[in-house]
Motif scaffolding. Sequence first.
Motif, PDB file in Angstrom:
ATOM      1  N   PRO A 149       0.814  -1.218   0.000  1.00 38.20           N
ATOM      2  CA  PRO A 149       0.000   0.000   0.000  1.00 38.20           C
ATOM      3  C   PRO A 149       0.847   1.267   0.000  1.00 38.20           C
ATOM      4  CG  PRO A 149       0.195  -0.804   2.225  1.00 38.20           C
ATOM      5  CD  PRO A 149       0.948  -1.783   1.354  1.00 38.20           C
ATOM      6  N   THR A 150       0.231   2.346  -0.452  1.00 32.19           N
ATOM      7  CA  THR A 150       0.799   3.675  -0.319  1.00 32.19           C
ATOM      8  C   THR A 150      -0.257   4.572   0.302  1.00 32.19           C
ATOM      9  OG1 THR A 150       2.192   3.398  -2.285  1.00 32.19           O
ATOM     10  CG2 THR A 150       1.815   5.644  -1.524  1.00 32.19           C
ATOM     11  N   GLY A 151      -0.006   5.064   1.499  1.00 33.41           N
ATOM     12  CA  GLY A 151      -0.958   5.916   2.185  1.00 33.41           C
ATOM     13  C   GLY A 151      -0.908   7.338   1.644  1.00 33.41           C
ATOM     14  N   LEU A 152      -2.085   7.856   1.250  1.00 34.81           N
ATOM     15  CA  LEU A 152      -2.169   9.163   0.619  1.00 34.81           C
ATOM     16  C   LEU A 152      -3.310   9.986   1.212  1.00 34.81           C
ATOM     17  CD1 LEU A 152      -1.977   7.950  -3.100  1.00 34.81           C
ATOM     18  CD2 LEU A 152      -0.103   9.016  -1.822  1.00 34.81           C
ATOM     19  N   SER A 153      -3.290  11.264   0.911  1.00 33.08           N
ATOM     20  CA  SER A 153      -4.440  12.136   1.146  1.00 33.08           C
ATOM     21  C   SER A 153      -4.835  12.733  -0.207  1.00 33.08           C
ATOM     22  CB  SER A 153      -4.105  13.240   2.149  1.00 33.08           C
ATOM     23  OG  SER A 153      -3.132  14.121   1.593  1.00 33.08           O
TER      24      SER A 153
END
Length: 263
Positions: free
Chosen positions: A98-102
Motif C-alpha cells: 500500500p501507499t498511504g495518501l491524502s
Amino acid sequence: MMPHPIVIKVGGALLDDEKAARQLMTQIKALQKRRAVAVVHGGGPLVETMMTGMGLTSEKVDGLRVTPDAHMPVVCGALAGSANKQLCALAIGAGMTPTGLSLMDGNMISCQAISNQLGAVGQATPNSSVLLELLIKEQFLPVISSIGCDDNGRLLNINADQAATAIAQLLGAELLFLSNVEGVLDELGQRFTTLDAMQLATLSQSGVITDGMKVKTDAALQAATELHRAVFIGSWHAAPEDLLNATTGTQIQPEATKAGEIS
C-alpha cells in the motif's frame, strides 16, 4: 482493452471489525490481480473517539460534520494518520504493497470550502491522475484519506463518499461504497437492488433516505452520472465481484431505468 479500475470506499467503522477488514483486504488482493484498485476511506468513529478524548464536540448538518479549523489537527490526525495507517497495515498483512495518501498528494484533487456554516468542510473536484496512474501501474495499492486542502493551503475535511466519487471520476473507475449495511434499504429494512434518480428523490422526500445514507446516495448518483455507469452500495462482508455482478448490494443508476425491485 483493460477493464476499468475499481475505487472501493470503506467507512471508518471497518476498523472496529478486524475480521471483516482482513477478509476485505484478502478479497482486494485477489481482485488486484485482474483490476487496478484504489481504496478511499473515512474514519468517523475514530474522529469521534479522539475528539471526545480531547473534550471536543461536533455536530452534523445534512450528514456532514461541522468542522471548525481548530478541530482540523484532530480530524487530520485521525483520518490521514491513524485510520490510514491501520488500513495500510491491514493491506500489508494481506500481502499487498500500500501507499498511504491524502487527497492533496500529487495534486490529484482540488478542494474548496463549501460554506462558512460547515467550517473547514470542503468539496472535491478531480484534478491530476498522474500520481495514481504511476502507483497503479507499479502494483501499489493507493489508500487515500479524505483530507484535502484549498489553493491557499487551508486543510479541509472532505466527506469520504464525495472524495471517493472524485477519485473514481479521476480514474474513470467503477465505484463501490462499502459499509456495515447491505445496501439502500426501504422502510421495512429490505434492500433495493437498483435505484434511479427519480426513485432516490422520492425516497429522500418521504424520509426513507436521510443523513449519511442521503450523502452516500447523492454521491453515488453524481458519480453514476459522471461515469455513465452504475455505482454500487453494499456491505464489506460481500465480495466485490458479487457487488459488481449485482448479486448483492444496491446499484445506483445514472438515469431512469427499471428500478425499485426488492430482493
